[in-house]
Design a protein around this motif. Structure first.
Motif, PDB file in Angstrom:
ATOM      1  N   CYS A  42      19.373  -5.732 -53.969  1.00 35.61           N
ATOM      2  CA  CYS A  42      20.802  -5.484 -53.740  1.00 35.61           C
ATOM      3  C   CYS A  42      21.245  -4.486 -54.813  1.00 35.61           C
ATOM      4  CB  CYS A  42      21.585  -6.790 -53.828  1.00 35.61           C
ATOM      5  SG  CYS A  42      23.345  -6.658 -53.463  1.00 35.61           S
ATOM      6  N   PRO A  43      20.865  -3.218 -54.663  1.00 37.14           N
ATOM      7  CA  PRO A  43      21.046  -2.244 -55.754  1.00 37.14           C
ATOM      8  C   PRO A  43      22.500  -2.063 -56.162  1.00 37.14           C
ATOM      9  CG  PRO A  43      20.425  -1.153 -53.710  1.00 37.14           C
ATOM     10  CD  PRO A  43      20.261  -2.617 -53.477  1.00 37.14           C
ATOM     11  N   TYR A  44      22.696  -1.908 -57.457  1.00 36.75           N
ATOM     12  CA  TYR A  44      24.044  -1.773 -58.001  1.00 36.75           C
ATOM     13  C   TYR A  44      24.747  -0.525 -57.470  1.00 36.75           C
ATOM     14  CZ  TYR A  44      27.905  -1.646 -61.299  1.00 36.75           C
ATOM     15  OH  TYR A  44      29.165  -1.604 -61.847  1.00 36.75           O
ATOM     16  N   SER A  45      23.997   0.479 -57.067  1.00 40.42           N
ATOM     17  CA  SER A  45      24.599   1.713 -56.568  1.00 40.42           C
ATOM     18  C   SER A  45      25.460   1.482 -55.333  1.00 40.42           C
ATOM     19  CB  SER A  45      23.513   2.755 -56.265  1.00 40.42           C
ATOM     20  OG  SER A  45      22.590   2.245 -55.326  1.00 40.42           O
ATOM     21  N   ASP A  46      25.205   0.422 -54.601  1.00 42.73           N
ATOM     22  CA  ASP A  46      26.003   0.088 -53.418  1.00 42.73           C
ATOM     23  C   ASP A  46      26.259  -1.414 -53.396  1.00 42.73           C
ATOM     24  OD1 ASP A  46      27.365   0.501 -51.017  1.00 42.73           O
ATOM     25  OD2 ASP A  46      25.563   0.221 -49.805  1.00 42.73           O
ATOM     26  N   PHE A  47      26.599  -1.962 -54.542  1.00 42.28           N
ATOM     27  CA  PHE A  47      26.567  -3.410 -54.723  1.00 42.28           C
ATOM     28  C   PHE A  47      27.585  -4.146 -53.872  1.00 42.28           C
ATOM     29  CE2 PHE A  47      27.664  -7.369 -56.938  1.00 42.28           C
ATOM     30  CZ  PHE A  47      26.420  -7.969 -56.946  1.00 42.28           C
ATOM     31  N   GLU A  48      28.836  -3.716 -53.898  1.00 44.36           N
ATOM     32  CA  GLU A  48      29.892  -4.456 -53.223  1.00 44.36           C
ATOM     33  C   GLU A  48      29.605  -4.625 -51.736  1.00 44.36           C
ATOM     34  OE1 GLU A  48      31.716  -2.551 -56.856  1.00 44.36           O
ATOM     35  OE2 GLU A  48      30.286  -1.989 -55.295  1.00 44.36           O
ATOM     36  N   GLY A  83      35.273 -13.441 -54.901  1.00 40.11           N
ATOM     37  CA  GLY A  83      35.444 -14.836 -54.515  1.00 40.11           C
ATOM     38  C   GLY A  83      34.213 -15.704 -54.638  1.00 40.11           C
ATOM     39  N   TYR A  84      33.085 -15.166 -55.118  1.00 45.26           N
ATOM     40  CA  TYR A  84      31.880 -15.969 -55.288  1.00 45.26           C
ATOM     41  C   TYR A  84      32.087 -16.963 -56.430  1.00 45.26           C
ATOM     42  CZ  TYR A  84      29.448 -12.735 -52.175  1.00 45.26           C
ATOM     43  OH  TYR A  84      29.066 -11.990 -51.086  1.00 45.26           O
ATOM     44  N   SER A  85      31.681 -18.193 -56.224  1.00 40.88           N
ATOM     45  CA  SER A  85      31.989 -19.257 -57.183  1.00 40.88           C
ATOM     46  C   SER A  85      30.786 -19.817 -57.922  1.00 40.88           C
ATOM     47  CB  SER A  85      32.697 -20.407 -56.457  1.00 40.88           C
ATOM     48  OG  SER A  85      31.883 -20.927 -55.412  1.00 40.88           O
ATOM     49  N   ALA A  86      29.580 -19.368 -57.590  1.00 37.95           N
ATOM     50  CA  ALA A  86      28.382 -19.928 -58.236  1.00 37.95           C
ATOM     51  C   ALA A  86      27.423 -18.789 -58.587  1.00 37.95           C
ATOM     52  CB  ALA A  86      27.706 -20.939 -57.322  1.00 37.95           C
ATOM     53  N   VAL A  87      27.843 -17.942 -59.520  1.00 38.76           N
ATOM     54  CA  VAL A  87      27.067 -16.769 -59.906  1.00 38.76           C
ATOM     55  C   VAL A  87      26.334 -17.047 -61.215  1.00 38.76           C
ATOM     56  CG1 VAL A  87      27.151 -14.311 -60.457  1.00 38.76           C
ATOM     57  CG2 VAL A  87      28.731 -15.273 -58.768  1.00 38.76           C
ATOM     58  N   ARG A 367      35.536 -11.103 -50.234  1.00 42.93           N
ATOM     59  CA  ARG A 367      36.563 -10.067 -50.109  1.00 42.93           C
ATOM     60  C   ARG A 367      36.088  -8.823 -50.847  1.00 42.93           C
ATOM     61  NH1 ARG A 367      38.919 -14.519 -52.312  1.00 42.93           N
ATOM     62  NH2 ARG A 367      39.050 -13.425 -54.309  1.00 42.93           N
ATOM     63  N   LEU A 368      36.013  -7.711 -50.153  1.00 40.57           N
ATOM     64  CA  LEU A 368      35.628  -6.477 -50.829  1.00 40.57           C
ATOM     65  C   LEU A 368      36.716  -6.082 -51.827  1.00 40.57           C
ATOM     66  CD1 LEU A 368      34.095  -4.316 -47.957  1.00 40.57           C
ATOM     67  CD2 LEU A 368      32.912  -5.223 -49.960  1.00 40.57           C
ATOM     68  N   PRO A 369      36.339  -5.708 -53.045  1.00 41.14           N
ATOM     69  CA  PRO A 369      37.339  -5.345 -54.049  1.00 41.14           C
ATOM     70  C   PRO A 369      38.108  -4.095 -53.637  1.00 41.14           C
ATOM     71  CG  PRO A 369      35.155  -5.637 -55.036  1.00 41.14           C
ATOM     72  CD  PRO A 369      34.967  -5.613 -53.568  1.00 41.14           C
ATOM     73  N   ASN A 433      28.254   8.035 -48.907  1.00 39.56           N
ATOM     74  CA  ASN A 433      28.888   6.751 -48.649  1.00 39.56           C
ATOM     75  C   ASN A 433      30.223   6.730 -49.392  1.00 39.56           C
ATOM     76  OD1 ASN A 433      29.689   4.001 -48.854  1.00 39.56           O
ATOM     77  ND2 ASN A 433      27.573   3.330 -48.548  1.00 39.56           N
ATOM     78  N   ALA A 434      31.319   6.901 -48.667  1.00 38.75           N
ATOM     79  CA  ALA A 434      32.634   7.015 -49.299  1.00 38.75           C
ATOM     80  C   ALA A 434      33.028   5.767 -50.084  1.00 38.75           C
ATOM     81  CB  ALA A 434      33.693   7.359 -48.248  1.00 38.75           C
ATOM     82  N   PRO A 435      32.851   4.543 -49.542  1.00 35.90           N
ATOM     83  CA  PRO A 435      33.206   3.361 -50.341  1.00 35.90           C
ATOM     84  C   PRO A 435      32.380   3.257 -51.617  1.00 35.90           C
ATOM     85  CG  PRO A 435      33.027   2.780 -48.023  1.00 35.90           C
ATOM     86  CD  PRO A 435      32.492   4.162 -48.155  1.00 35.90           C
ATOM     87  N   ALA A 436      31.072   3.532 -51.536  1.00 35.40           N
ATOM     88  CA  ALA A 436      30.236   3.474 -52.733  1.00 35.40           C
ATOM     89  C   ALA A 436      30.707   4.488 -53.768  1.00 35.40           C
ATOM     90  CB  ALA A 436      28.773   3.717 -52.369  1.00 35.40           C
ATOM     91  N   ALA A 437      31.141   5.667 -53.309  1.00 36.46           N
ATOM     92  CA  ALA A 437      31.666   6.684 -54.222  1.00 36.46           C
ATOM     93  C   ALA A 437      32.928   6.181 -54.918  1.00 36.46           C
ATOM     94  CB  ALA A 437      31.949   7.971 -53.464  1.00 36.46           C
ATOM     95  N   ALA A 438      33.788   5.484 -54.172  1.00 33.93           N
ATOM     96  CA  ALA A 438      35.031   4.979 -54.756  1.00 33.93           C
ATOM     97  C   ALA A 438      34.750   3.929 -55.823  1.00 33.93           C
ATOM     98  CB  ALA A 438      35.914   4.394 -53.662  1.00 33.93           C
ATOM     99  N   TYR A 439      33.763   3.051 -55.568  1.00 40.53           N
ATOM    100  CA  TYR A 439      33.417   2.055 -56.574  1.00 40.53           C
ATOM    101  C   TYR A 439      32.772   2.718 -57.803  1.00 40.53           C
ATOM    102  CZ  TYR A 439      34.363  -1.448 -52.988  1.00 40.53           C
ATOM    103  OH  TYR A 439      34.963  -2.226 -52.031  1.00 40.53           O
ATOM    104  N   ALA A 440      31.941   3.717 -57.577  1.00 39.86           N
ATOM    105  CA  ALA A 440      31.344   4.449 -58.697  1.00 39.86           C
ATOM    106  C   ALA A 440      32.423   5.156 -59.510  1.00 39.86           C
ATOM    107  CB  ALA A 440      30.318   5.452 -58.185  1.00 39.86           C
ATOM    108  N   ALA A 441      33.450   5.665 -58.817  1.00 43.48           N
ATOM    109  CA  ALA A 441      34.559   6.331 -59.521  1.00 43.48           C
ATOM    110  C   ALA A 441      35.253   5.361 -60.462  1.00 43.48           C
ATOM    111  CB  ALA A 441      35.545   6.892 -58.507  1.00 43.48           C
ATOM    112  N   ASP A 442      35.446   4.114 -60.039  1.00 45.43           N
ATOM    113  CA  ASP A 442      36.055   3.120 -60.918  1.00 45.43           C
ATOM    114  C   ASP A 442      35.200   2.900 -62.163  1.00 45.43           C
ATOM    115  OD1 ASP A 442      38.236   2.760 -59.303  1.00 45.43           O
ATOM    116  OD2 ASP A 442      37.542   0.907 -58.386  1.00 45.43           O
ATOM    117  N   ASP A 443      33.871   2.845 -61.988  1.00 45.68           N
ATOM    118  CA  ASP A 443      32.977   2.700 -63.136  1.00 45.68           C
ATOM    119  C   ASP A 443      33.078   3.900 -64.068  1.00 45.68           C
ATOM    120  OD1 ASP A 443      32.165   0.303 -62.115  1.00 45.68           O
ATOM    121  OD2 ASP A 443      30.054   0.855 -61.835  1.00 45.68           O
TER     122      ASP A 443
END
Length: 524
Positions: A42-48, A83-87, A367-369, A433-443
């Motif tokens: 589950c690579p971090y590059s597209d984690f969400e 929303g994951y509760s057991a990480v 829920r996707l962030p 991948n536009a969503p992956a780009a948006a999450y990378a932008a936040d990082d």
């Protein structure tokens, strides 16, 4: 919040009787060079997006494994917002797993690949050598030769004369393809696994025809100095008339009864969905064309023969419940036999009408962030910003795509390693991948980089504008290409030594298993 867990405790959890996900969040190349047997990439590059798909139940225990590089903490924080509760975070990551004496396996789809070897040892499906097959072909000996891989793989290469009918589809469409009980049926894949499993699956139908798997598949054929057929197209599946469908249903009923497989109706499916303490996957195992024409809400597609052969691409939770959507039941029954063998709780739902199932059946879904929207640059405005020095371009595509062709002056970066990005200049992002780009932008913003937007339409928009590209076969260097698996990657491109090493790897898998890993299979 998340808890740290030792690799010893992580191994105990993943081999327990309860549901659990062990997610290797390193990039694909790192994962393929060595990972725990039952881990899922589950690579971090597209984690969400990946974790929401692989682990659809926020209550299930999830163990994150990184390279002891701090990425697991970032991923755990993201999962908490989802929303994951057991990480849990594996303390020390992959290096600690190895240091504890546990094996890090090369390759991908490990349980599925090993299943083929287990089946060969357990059931001994008949095998035909490339030399014998070539002799049969030269003598024009009657036989039915099928390539049991999906059409996109068949297109790349196959044994000359083979028809593309993937595992599961072949059992379903056999009434139209094999109308006698004497002619041998020969199945091939690219290596060993799917050919062995395909032959073993057909044997379960009780056919009188002799059934063979080609020894080592297309790689064995090439190693025996025979030529492969390339650019074969991606054919549609052979059509079935009412008689063929009736044969499929009758054989499916017999196989379901023989294997004691569980069938459910829509109401029973909804009862399963209401049990939020368990993880539930809905997989449509018909052909891609049938799926595209209409499928149950929330169902993902997988070819019948692929759902067990690449289960870790769609099923991230060990011992989860898997419901297979089908029409006659044959494709689902074949898939269910092998999914059960790798210890999933499997059900067959002979229903494909979208209107028969409530769209909101998924419970405890993540829920996707939310992320800050990116300003969209046209190719022209991006070029102007780059030429004037107003911005730098960060290319987030794969390392191999970057090597083949990228915008002059672009800097390649993986979201898992953004430390090399210049913090003194605003950045424009390029991604497929536009969503992956948006999450990378936040990082990037959190690391101090000002992100001013992304190229709308990605590389396609750049190409339509007819702007120049440059290639760089050695940039990024191999050691930075953490998203690409170099392990025998060219075995299908004429490198016979890579093919030999790959086949040695496959045949050696059983010998590498420890006691717990052996117990991951059940063919009783």
């Amino acid at each position: 919040m998340f808890k740290k867990i030792s690799c010893e405790s992580a191994k105990e959890k993943i081999h327990s009787r309860s549901e659990c996900a062990l997610l290797d969040i390193r990039e694909h190349g790192q994962y393929g060079e060595g990972h725990p047997f039952l881990s899922v990439n589950c690579p971090y590059s597209d984690f969400e997006q990946s974790v929401a798909r692989l682990v659809p139940n926020t209550k299930v225990p999830v163990i994150l494994m990184d390279n002891a590089d701090g990425i697991a903490e970032k991923a755990a924080d993201i999962m908490n917002t989802m929303g994951y509760s057991a990480v849990f975070m594996m303390d020390g990551g992959a290096p600690a797993w190895s240091k504890a004496g546990y094996t890090l396996y090369k390759g991908v789809n490990l349980p599925s690949k090993t299943l083929g070897e287990v089946i060969e040892h357990h059931e001994h499906p008949k095998v035909i050598s490339p030399q014998t097959l070539a002799e049969w072909k030269s003598q024009a000996k009657p036989m039915h030769l099928f390539d049991c891989r999906p059409p996109n793989e068949y297109d790349k290469m196959t044994i000359p004369g083979a028809l593309c009918v993937p595992n599961g589809e072949l059992a379903h469409r056999l009434g139209a393809l094999v109308q006698d009980s004497e002619t041998p049926i020969v199945v091939t894949c690219a290596g060993r696994t799917r050919g062995l499993i395909g032959a073993a699956g057909l044997e379960r139908l009780g056919l009188s025809n002799p059934i063979y798997a080609v020894e080592n598949g297309t790689q064995g054929w090439a190693l025996a100095s025979y030529s492969l057929s390339h650019k074969n197209g991606q054919p549609e599946m052979p059509a079935l008339d009412d008689t063929g469908l009736a044969i499929s249903r009758k054989r499916a009923e017999a196989l379901i009864a023989k294997e004691n497989l569980r069938c459910i109706n829509v109401e029973e499916f909804e009862d399963l969905a209401n049990d939020t303490d368990r993880t539930l996957y809905l997989v449509d195992v018909r052909s891609i064309s049938e799926y595209s024409r209409g499928h149950l809400p929330g169902a993902v597609h997988s070819w019948s023969g692929q759902v067990s052969q690449a289960s870790d691409l769609i099923i991230g939770v060990r011992r989860a419940r898997v419901v297979l959507s089908d029409d006659t039941g044959m494709r689902a029954a074949i898939a269910a036999v092998w999914l059960r063998a790798i210890q999933y709780e499997v059900y067959i739902l002979r229903e494909t009408s979208p209107s028969s199932l409530k769209p909101n059946w998924q419970r405890s879904a993540p829920r996707l962030p939310e992320c800050q929207p990116l300003e969209q640059f046209t190719a022209q405005t991006a070029l102007q910003a780059l030429q004037t020095g107003r911005a730098q371009l960060i290319d987030l595509r794969s390392s191999q795509d970057f090597r083949k062709g990228h915008i002059q002056g672009a800097h390649w970066a993986s979201r898992a390693r953004l430390g090399s990005v210049d913090k003194t200049r605003p950045a424009i992002l390029l991604a497929n991948n536009a969503p992956a780009a948006a999450y990378a932008a936040d990082d990037l913003r959190r690391s101090g980089v000002e992100v001013i937007g992304q190229i709308n339409g990605g590389m396609g928009a750049w190409g339509k504008a007819s702007y120049a590209l440059e290639s760089s076969p050695s940039n990024p260097p191999d050691e930075d290409c953490i998203d690409f698996l170099f392990f025998v990657h060219d075995r299908h491109d004429g490198n016979l030594e890579s093919a030999r090493r790959y086949l040695e790897w496959e045949t050696g898998l059983i010998g590498m298993l420890d006691e717990d890993e052996h117990a991951s299979f059940n063919l009783s």
